[in-house]
Design a protein around this motif. Structure first.
Motif, PDB file in Angstrom:
ATOM      1  N   LEU A  43       0.852  -1.179   0.000  1.00 61.97           N
ATOM      2  CA  LEU A  43       0.000   0.000   0.000  1.00 61.97           C
ATOM      3  C   LEU A  43       0.890   1.232   0.000  1.00 61.97           C
ATOM      4  CD1 LEU A  43      -2.929   1.178   0.543  1.00 61.97           C
ATOM      5  CD2 LEU A  43      -2.284   1.129   2.938  1.00 61.97           C
ATOM      6  N   VAL A  44       0.461   2.302  -0.665  1.00 65.27           N
ATOM      7  CA  VAL A  44       1.204   3.561  -0.662  1.00 65.27           C
ATOM      8  C   VAL A  44       0.347   4.606   0.035  1.00 65.27           C
ATOM      9  CG1 VAL A  44       2.228   5.371  -2.084  1.00 65.27           C
ATOM     10  CG2 VAL A  44       2.424   2.979  -2.783  1.00 65.27           C
ATOM     11  N   LYS A  45       0.953   5.315   1.014  1.00 63.23           N
ATOM     12  CA  LYS A  45       0.290   6.399   1.740  1.00 63.23           C
ATOM     13  C   LYS A  45       1.207   7.606   1.731  1.00 63.23           C
ATOM     14  CE  LYS A  45      -1.799   5.983   5.575  1.00 63.23           C
ATOM     15  NZ  LYS A  45      -2.141   5.763   6.978  1.00 63.23           N
ATOM     16  N   SER A  46       0.646   8.769   2.001  1.00 67.01           N
ATOM     17  CA  SER A  46       1.448   9.991   2.098  1.00 67.01           C
ATOM     18  C   SER A  46       1.779  10.280   3.553  1.00 67.01           C
ATOM     19  CB  SER A  46       0.690  11.180   1.512  1.00 67.01           C
ATOM     20  OG  SER A  46       0.512  11.004   0.126  1.00 67.01           O
ATOM     21  N   ALA A  47       3.017  10.715   3.794  1.00 69.11           N
ATOM     22  CA  ALA A  47       3.427  11.120   5.132  1.00 69.11           C
ATOM     23  C   ALA A  47       2.769  12.453   5.464  1.00 69.11           C
ATOM     24  CB  ALA A  47       4.942  11.242   5.204  1.00 69.11           C
ATOM     25  N   THR A  48       2.632  12.749   6.751  1.00 69.27           N
ATOM     26  CA  THR A  48       2.043  14.016   7.185  1.00 69.27           C
ATOM     27  C   THR A  48       3.038  15.148   6.968  1.00 69.27           C
ATOM     28  OG1 THR A  48       2.874  13.800   9.438  1.00 69.27           O
ATOM     29  CG2 THR A  48       0.708  12.826   8.969  1.00 69.27           C
ATOM     30  N   ASP A  49       2.637  16.354   7.343  1.00 74.26           N
ATOM     31  CA  ASP A  49       3.515  17.521   7.218  1.00 74.26           C
ATOM     32  C   ASP A  49       4.756  17.410   8.097  1.00 74.26           C
ATOM     33  OD1 ASP A  49       1.738  18.598   5.439  1.00 74.26           O
ATOM     34  OD2 ASP A  49       0.754  19.889   6.911  1.00 74.26           O
TER      35      ASP A  49
END
Length: 145
Positions: A43-49
């Motif tokens: 799965l690919v997710k985006s990291a937070t700020d």
């Protein structure tokens, strides 16, 4: 379900992070991103700020052994791993060979007093308060008379 979290600064802020789960019968596991569930091993997710990222992992019902979650930053190339170790139900049941097994129900937590005793104590407390209030009212009326 287990949350695997990588803290702030683990990855570049906002970068895409690829998660891969390996282990026995890992194809039967579920990797979740927020509330969207993907029935896959990766799965690919985006990291937070802040560069933090978390993933919910639900292992199959017959899970046993060690599972490894590998997170790879697709921009930075940073790699992080987390291990999940699961003992099978059969192994846990057979671990105490020769010992006497206790009740398999939930552990007792809380207070085991009979409800009648609790209600009786509450009633006695309320009667005592009512008596003190009525005696105070009568005393003030006599003092003013």
């Amino acid at each position: 379900m287990v949350e695997v979290a990588f803290t702030a600064g683990s990855f570049t802020p906002g970068e895409s992070v690829s998660f891969t789960l390996t282990g026995e019968n890992a194809a039967g596991a579920t990797l979740a991103a927020f509330k969207a569930v993907v029935n896959s091993q990766s799965l690919v997710k985006s990291a937070t700020d802040t560069g933090a990222v978390a993933l919910d992992v639900t292992l199959p019902t017959d899970a046993s052994g060690t599972y490894t979650v590998t997170a790879t930053g697709l921009t930075s190339g940073t790699v992080g791993t987390a291990s999940l170790t699961v003992a099978s139900a059969d192994a846990a049941a057979g671990a105490g060979a020769g010992s006497v097994s206790s009740n398999s129900g939930l552990a007792a937590t809380g207070y085991d007093a009979p409800m009648l005793a609790i209600w009786a104590a509450s009633g006695a407390l309320l009667l005592g308060i009512a008596l003190m209030v009525s005696l105070t009212v009568v005393r003030r009326q006599r003092a003013n008379a």
